[in-house]
Structures are given as structure tokens and as C-alpha cells.
Scaffold this motif. Structure first.
Motif, PDB file in Angstrom:
ATOM      1  N   GLY A   1     -25.534 -54.329  17.603  1.00 29.06           N
ATOM      2  CA  GLY A   1     -25.478 -53.360  18.681  1.00 29.06           C
ATOM      3  C   GLY A   1     -25.161 -53.975  20.025  1.00 29.06           C
ATOM      4  O   GLY A   1     -25.521 -53.425  21.074  1.00 29.06           O
ATOM      5  N   VAL A   2     -24.479 -55.131  20.025  1.00 29.85           N
ATOM      6  CA  VAL A   2     -24.139 -55.843  21.256  1.00 29.85           C
ATOM      7  C   VAL A   2     -22.636 -55.730  21.498  1.00 29.85           C
ATOM      8  O   VAL A   2     -21.829 -55.903  20.583  1.00 29.85           O
ATOM      9  N   THR A   3     -22.265 -55.437  22.748  1.00 32.26           N
ATOM     10  CA  THR A   3     -20.854 -55.387  23.114  1.00 32.26           C
ATOM     11  C   THR A   3     -20.423 -56.750  23.651  1.00 32.26           C
ATOM     12  O   THR A   3     -20.944 -57.202  24.678  1.00 32.26           O
ATOM     13  N   LEU A   4     -19.520 -57.411  22.940  1.00 32.94           N
ATOM     14  CA  LEU A   4     -19.010 -58.696  23.403  1.00 32.94           C
ATOM     15  C   LEU A   4     -17.946 -58.483  24.466  1.00 32.94           C
ATOM     16  O   LEU A   4     -17.084 -57.618  24.333  1.00 32.94           O
ATOM     17  N   ILE A   5     -18.000 -59.301  25.513  1.00 33.96           N
ATOM     18  CA  ILE A   5     -16.984 -59.251  26.565  1.00 33.96           C
ATOM     19  C   ILE A   5     -16.247 -60.580  26.558  1.00 33.96           C
ATOM     20  O   ILE A   5     -16.794 -61.613  26.943  1.00 33.96           O
ATOM     21  N   LYS A   6     -15.001 -60.537  26.106  1.00 37.84           N
ATOM     22  CA  LYS A   6     -14.171 -61.737  26.015  1.00 37.84           C
ATOM     23  C   LYS A   6     -13.297 -61.859  27.264  1.00 37.84           C
ATOM     24  O   LYS A   6     -13.017 -60.869  27.932  1.00 37.84           O
ATOM     25  N   PRO A   7     -12.869 -63.075  27.574  1.00 39.06           N
ATOM     26  CA  PRO A   7     -12.085 -63.260  28.803  1.00 39.06           C
ATOM     27  C   PRO A   7     -10.699 -62.629  28.716  1.00 39.06           C
ATOM     28  O   PRO A   7     -10.092 -62.576  27.649  1.00 39.06           O
ATOM     29  N   SER A   8     -10.225 -62.169  29.864  1.00 42.00           N
ATOM     30  CA  SER A   8      -8.847 -61.697  29.979  1.00 42.00           C
ATOM     31  C   SER A   8      -7.957 -62.895  30.279  1.00 42.00           C
ATOM     32  O   SER A   8      -8.302 -63.749  31.111  1.00 42.00           O
ATOM     33  N   VAL A   9      -6.834 -62.976  29.595  1.00 41.00           N
ATOM     34  CA  VAL A   9      -5.916 -64.090  29.774  1.00 41.00           C
ATOM     35  C   VAL A   9      -4.523 -63.545  30.001  1.00 41.00           C
ATOM     36  O   VAL A   9      -4.030 -62.719  29.218  1.00 41.00           O
ATOM     37  N   SER A  10      -3.877 -63.978  31.074  1.00 43.41           N
ATOM     38  CA  SER A  10      -2.518 -63.532  31.381  1.00 43.41           C
ATOM     39  C   SER A  10      -1.537 -64.088  30.363  1.00 43.41           C
ATOM     40  O   SER A  10      -1.737 -65.177  29.813  1.00 43.41           O
ATOM     41  N   GLN A  11      -0.496 -63.343  30.118  1.00 43.53           N
ATOM     42  CA  GLN A  11       0.531 -63.784  29.175  1.00 43.53           C
ATOM     43  C   GLN A  11       1.150 -65.095  29.645  1.00 43.53           C
ATOM     44  O   GLN A  11       1.504 -65.253  30.815  1.00 43.53           O
ATOM     45  N   GLY A  12       1.237 -66.047  28.716  1.00 44.35           N
ATOM     46  CA  GLY A  12       1.789 -67.349  29.049  1.00 44.35           C
ATOM     47  C   GLY A  12       0.771 -68.339  29.576  1.00 44.35           C
ATOM     48  O   GLY A  12       1.071 -69.521  29.768  1.00 44.35           O
ATOM     49  N   PHE A  13      -0.458 -67.872  29.817  1.00 45.22           N
ATOM     50  CA  PHE A  13      -1.531 -68.754  30.306  1.00 45.22           C
ATOM     51  C   PHE A  13      -2.219 -69.375  29.102  1.00 45.22           C
ATOM     52  O   PHE A  13      -2.860 -68.691  28.309  1.00 45.22           O
ATOM     53  N   ASP A  14      -2.069 -70.694  28.909  1.00 45.14           N
ATOM     54  CA  ASP A  14      -2.548 -71.319  27.679  1.00 45.14           C
ATOM     55  C   ASP A  14      -3.681 -72.318  27.893  1.00 45.14           C
ATOM     56  O   ASP A  14      -3.954 -73.138  27.029  1.00 45.14           O
ATOM     57  N   ALA A  15      -4.350 -72.256  29.037  1.00 45.46           N
ATOM     58  CA  ALA A  15      -5.480 -73.160  29.287  1.00 45.46           C
ATOM     59  C   ALA A  15      -6.635 -72.812  28.357  1.00 45.46           C
ATOM     60  O   ALA A  15      -6.859 -71.643  28.020  1.00 45.46           O
ATOM     61  N   LYS A  16      -7.361 -73.841  27.946  1.00 41.97           N
ATOM     62  CA  LYS A  16      -8.506 -73.635  27.060  1.00 41.97           C
ATOM     63  C   LYS A  16      -9.659 -73.026  27.851  1.00 41.97           C
ATOM     64  O   LYS A  16      -9.971 -73.476  28.955  1.00 41.97           O
ATOM     65  N   PRO A  17     -10.307 -71.990  27.314  1.00 41.49           N
ATOM     66  CA  PRO A  17     -11.443 -71.377  28.026  1.00 41.49           C
ATOM     67  C   PRO A  17     -12.526 -72.404  28.350  1.00 41.49           C
ATOM     68  O   PRO A  17     -12.821 -73.282  27.539  1.00 41.49           O
ATOM     69  N   SER A  18     -13.120 -72.288  29.517  1.00 40.82           N
ATOM     70  CA  SER A  18     -14.176 -73.209  29.942  1.00 40.82           C
ATOM     71  C   SER A  18     -15.227 -72.444  30.725  1.00 40.82           C
ATOM     72  O   SER A  18     -15.024 -71.278  31.104  1.00 40.82           O
ATOM     73  N   LEU A  19     -16.330 -73.112  31.005  1.00 37.55           N
ATOM     74  CA  LEU A  19     -17.402 -72.467  31.767  1.00 37.55           C
ATOM     75  C   LEU A  19     -16.957 -72.084  33.176  1.00 37.55           C
ATOM     76  O   LEU A  19     -17.527 -71.185  33.790  1.00 37.55           O
ATOM     77  N   ASP A  20     -15.935 -72.770  33.693  1.00 39.59           N
ATOM     78  CA  ASP A  20     -15.407 -72.404  35.012  1.00 39.59           C
ATOM     79  C   ASP A  20     -14.909 -70.962  35.023  1.00 39.59           C
ATOM     80  O   ASP A  20     -14.921 -70.300  36.059  1.00 39.59           O
ATOM     81  N   TRP A  21     -14.453 -70.480  33.865  1.00 37.61           N
ATOM     82  CA  TRP A  21     -13.973 -69.100  33.795  1.00 37.61           C
ATOM     83  C   TRP A  21     -15.096 -68.118  34.091  1.00 37.61           C
ATOM     84  O   TRP A  21     -14.868 -67.043  34.638  1.00 37.61           O
ATOM     85  N   LEU A  22     -16.323 -68.500  33.705  1.00 36.25           N
ATOM     86  CA  LEU A  22     -17.481 -67.643  33.966  1.00 36.25           C
ATOM     87  C   LEU A  22     -18.069 -67.885  35.351  1.00 36.25           C
ATOM     88  O   LEU A  22     -18.656 -66.982  35.947  1.00 36.25           O
ATOM     89  N   THR A  23     -17.905 -69.101  35.839  1.00 32.39           N
ATOM     90  CA  THR A  23     -18.578 -69.492  37.081  1.00 32.39           C
ATOM     91  C   THR A  23     -17.706 -69.250  38.309  1.00 32.39           C
ATOM     92  O   THR A  23     -18.026 -68.426  39.166  1.00 32.39           O
TER      93      THR A  23
END
Length: 442
Positions: A69-91
């Protein structure tokens, strides 16, 4: 439109949304993610609307979140943006990568020191009226000097960074009494509500099928399988992997001819495999035991490991709590844990409260004598005793499991958490929650 609809529903019910700020929803990498998952299930069972940020999510994560019953919120990534997700994305870049957070967040939950800064920034910059709750998991002053000189030298900076985050929280839940003591003076001085949080074992472990296999004892040289968990490289001193391997080597020499002894270590990154194996084999110097290194695993993987072993070790020289030891106890498998752990303190307290002195049997008193191998010898003595008396040890472990789970030692602290989030634990809500606590119900 979906979020607006949920918002109206929650307002009618008198409950807002809780945002759990995490980097993953799976539980393969340790206690922080495991507690985050269990908290999510507790909240949904109490009727809260729960959202959880993740940097990445597998199909299994998606299925598990839907089940809980949990809604996951995944990061939005622009087309062509291939950087690996990191904690900076949240911070630093949460407004860019997580623009679609629900509008009605009433409580934000972060975990020290992984997502505490992110939770704080999201609150300050986007939800100033939301309550900020944090879980305390680490005490750098106790642990960092077992990692490296560089880590030890940085203790002051790390403690200051943690205090900067938790000092801005409305409420902090320290996992176990050991962590609570570490931060209590600072939090009282800053007038932050501070409570002990005691984890409840997941049903994955409390319903494990553990027993002593009588049939396997009929062969000429029965197996004895010892399990330890956690990363080895750079933390072998902290986690006591050197003690475990050195002790197993001594036991193998003493029991030579009686048993086939195996050491399994779960939680190895594939990039660390060769170096981790080298570290362990340096201590397994007699060559009688070759370590089996296993990758990070789910709770189900670890449960299967426990169902197929004779003993779980948690030989940490410093362990703020020690969730894997608790999981082993809940599974009903024999376990030995370091006295230098928050779990040992909990067991001591429960043994007195429940008048069960045998609970203390699993705690290993250490000498702190690393230079002369004194601690490895101490662990070897205890390991040998458990393995030679496996039948009776399994019977004791089963009784320990039943008494621990019947005590419901976790209830008071978890009720305080629900109240701090503005959620009332309504039994009728749990009944209506469907599968929300399929693996962790009360």
C-alpha cells in the motif's frame, strides 16, 4: 488529479500523507532500508497514506510496494540525461528530479545519516509546515576508528553534520538505547523530542522454518554451517569478520574429523569479491575452511540462509543495534552476538524484565585483545560449544524465539512513532488495510 483526489480523501479521514525519504525500497543493503520498509508497513496498516522516494526500483520493488500500500516516487530524468542516480538528486536537486511529490505531506521521515539531509531540505524548501521526523542509526564516535585513520580523523565533522540535521527535526527516534544515549544530551539541549525506537522482527523471519535436521546427522561427517552477514572490505575490523574467520579456523582444527565446517558470508558487493575473499582467507590460515561469499540478498534470501545454517554470528566490535542478530533470534536459529551492540543491551534488559536469564546465553563477552588473538579465541570457544551441542542449541533458540515474540517489546516505541507522525493506530484501519502488513503485521 490523482494527488488532489488522495488529498481530499485524507482530509475527510483526518489524516495527511507521510513521505519516507529513502534511496531504495528493497532491504538488501542493511538495517536502514529494512526499518524504512517496516515503518512504511506500520503506517499503511494504521490508515496513513504513505509515499516513499527511491533512486531506482526493480519490478519486485514495484510489486512489493503495491502489496504494502505504498506509493513509490521515482526520479524524473530528462531524455538523453544518463547520469547515475545519486543521493544528490534527493538532497540538492530534489525539485528537479522529484517535482511530483504529493501536495499534502504532513510528515517527512529521514534516516541518519543517509537521507537525513535530504529530508530536512525537502521540508525546508517545499513543505515548511510538515513535521520532520528522523531515525538515528549511527554513532560515528563508536564506529569510525575501526574503519580507517581517515574515517577516524573525520569523526568530528560527521558528528557535527548529523547534529546539524537532527537539531532541525521535530522528533528523533533512535534505534535502541545505545544510540539514544549518544544523542540524548544534544537533543535535550536543543529541545527536540527524542525517543527510543525498537524494531520489530519482520514476519519473513518470525515465520521461518528452522529446525535441527536429524537426518543429516546420520552421515559419517555431518555439516556445520556458520553464517555471518555484511560487507567485508574496509569494515572487517568493525564488523568482526576477522574475528569470525579466525575463530572458525581454530574451531575447524579442533573439530577436524568430526564435522565438515563451512563459513558463509552474505552481503558482498561483486566489485569487492576478490579482496573480501583474500581478507577472510588470511584468517582461515589452516586451509581447512574455504569461505563462501554471497552477494547482497533480500530478506527472503537471508531467511533461507538462516534456515540452512547451524549458527549465525554477529561479532561486531561496535554495533549501534544489530538487526541481523534480532532477525536470527526471531527465526529460531542459534546465534552469538557481540556484547558491544545495542541488541545485546536489549537482550540484557528483556532477560531481566521477563525473568529469562538464559536469554543472555547468546551474548559473547569480548576481551578487546585483538593484538594477541584473545577475542578470536573467545569466539572460538563459544562457536565450538554451540556446534558440538547443536541439537540442544536449536531447542533453546526455538524457546527464545517464542518468548521474544510473545513479549511484544516493540509495541510502545512504535505507537509513539505513529503518534509523532500524527497517525492513530486504529485496529479497524489495519483490518481494512488489506495486504499492507503482509510480512510485518502485529
Amino acid at each position: 488529479m490523482l494527488f488532489q483526489s488522495l488529498y481530499k480523501t485524507n482530509v475527510i479521514q483526518g489524516k495527511g500523507s507521510v513521505l519516507l525519504v529513502g534511496d531504495e525500497f528493497c532491504t538488501s543493503k542493511g538495517g536502514i532500508s529494512t526499518i524504512n520498509l517496516n515503518v512504511a508497513r506500520k503506517l499503511t496498516a494504521a490508515g496513513a497514506e504513505v509515499y516513499a522516494t527511491v533512486l531506482e526500483a526493480s519490478e519486485q520493488d514495484e510489486r512489493d510496494a503495491e502489496r504494502d500500500g505504498v506509493t513509490l516516487i521515482k526520479p524524473s530524468v530528462s531524455q538523453g540525461f544518463d547520469a547515475k542516480p545519486s543521493l544528490d538528486w534527493l538532497t540538492e536537486y530534489h525539485s528537479v528530479h522529484f517535482p511530483h511529490l504529493p501536495p499534502n505531506v504532513s510528515c517527512i521521515v529521514g534516516h541518519v545519516d543517509v537521507t537525513s539531509r535530504a529530508a530536512r531540505k525537502i521540508k525546508e524548501e517545499r513543505f515548511p509546515h510538515a513535521k520532520l521526523a528522523m531515525f538515528g542509526h549511527v554513532a560515528p564516535e563508536e564506529t569510525e576508528h575501526y574503519k580507517s585513520d581517515e574515517k577516524a580523523l573525520g569523526v568530528g565533522r560527521k558528528e557535527a553534520s548529523i547534529q546539524e540535521d537532527i537539531g532541525k527535526a521535530d522528533v528523533v527516534f533512535s534505534v535502541g538505547a545505545r544510540i539514544h544515549r549518544h544523542y540524548d544530551r544534544f537533543l535535550r539541549r536543543n529541545r527536540v523530542d527524542h525517543h527510543i525506537f525498537l524494531p520489530k522482527p519482520s514476519r519473513v523471519f518470525s515465520e521461518a522454518n528452522v529446525s535441527f535436521d536429524e537426518e543429516s546427522e546420520k552421515v559419517r561427517k555431518p555439516e556445520r554451517i556458520v553464517l555471518s552477514t555484511g560487507r567485508v572490505l574496509n569494515v572487517e575490523m568493525l564488523k568482526g569478520h576477522d574475528l569470525a574467520a579466525g575463530a572458525i579456523d581454530k574451531v575447524a582444527q579442533r573439530l577436524d574429523g568430526q564435522y565438515t565446517l563451512r563459513l558463509r558470508v552474505r552481503g558482498i558487493d561483486e566489485n569487492d569479491f576478490k579482496e573480501s575473499k583474500r581478507i577472510l582467507e588470511e584468517k582461515l590460515r589452516s586451509g581447512r575452511v574455504k569461505p563462501t561469499l554471497l552477494p547482497y540478498g533480500t530478506q527472503e534470501d537471508i531467511r533461507r540462509d538462516m534456515e540452512n545454517c547451524h549458527l549465525v554470528l554477529m561479532p561486531s566490535r561496535a554495533e549501534p543495534f544489530g538487526l541481523v542478530g534480532l532477525e536470527a533470534i526471531a527465526a529460531g536459529v542459534p546465534v552469538l552476538i557481540s556484547e558491544h551492540s545495542g541488541l545485546a543491551e536489549l537482550i540484557e534488559e528483556l532477560s531481566e524484565k521477563l525473568e529469562q536469564p538464559t536469554f543472555r546465553h547468546c551474548i559473547v563477552k569480548m576481551k578487546g585483545d585483538t593484538a594477541t588473538d584473545g577475542d578470536a579465541e573467545k569466539w572460538a570457544e563459544r562457536i565450538e560449544d554451540v556446534l558440538k551441542n547443536a541439537r540442544s542449541e536449536f531447542a533453546e533458540a526455538r524457546a527464545f524465539r517464542e518468548k521474544l515474540l510473545a513479549s511484544k517489546y516493540w509495541e510502545e516505541s512504535q505507537q509513539k512513532f505513529l503518534q509523532a507522525c500524527g497517525i492513530t493506530d486504529d485496529p479497524s484501519a489495519e483490518a481494512e488495510g488489506g495486504g499492507a502488513e503482509a510480512d510485518d503485521s502485529d
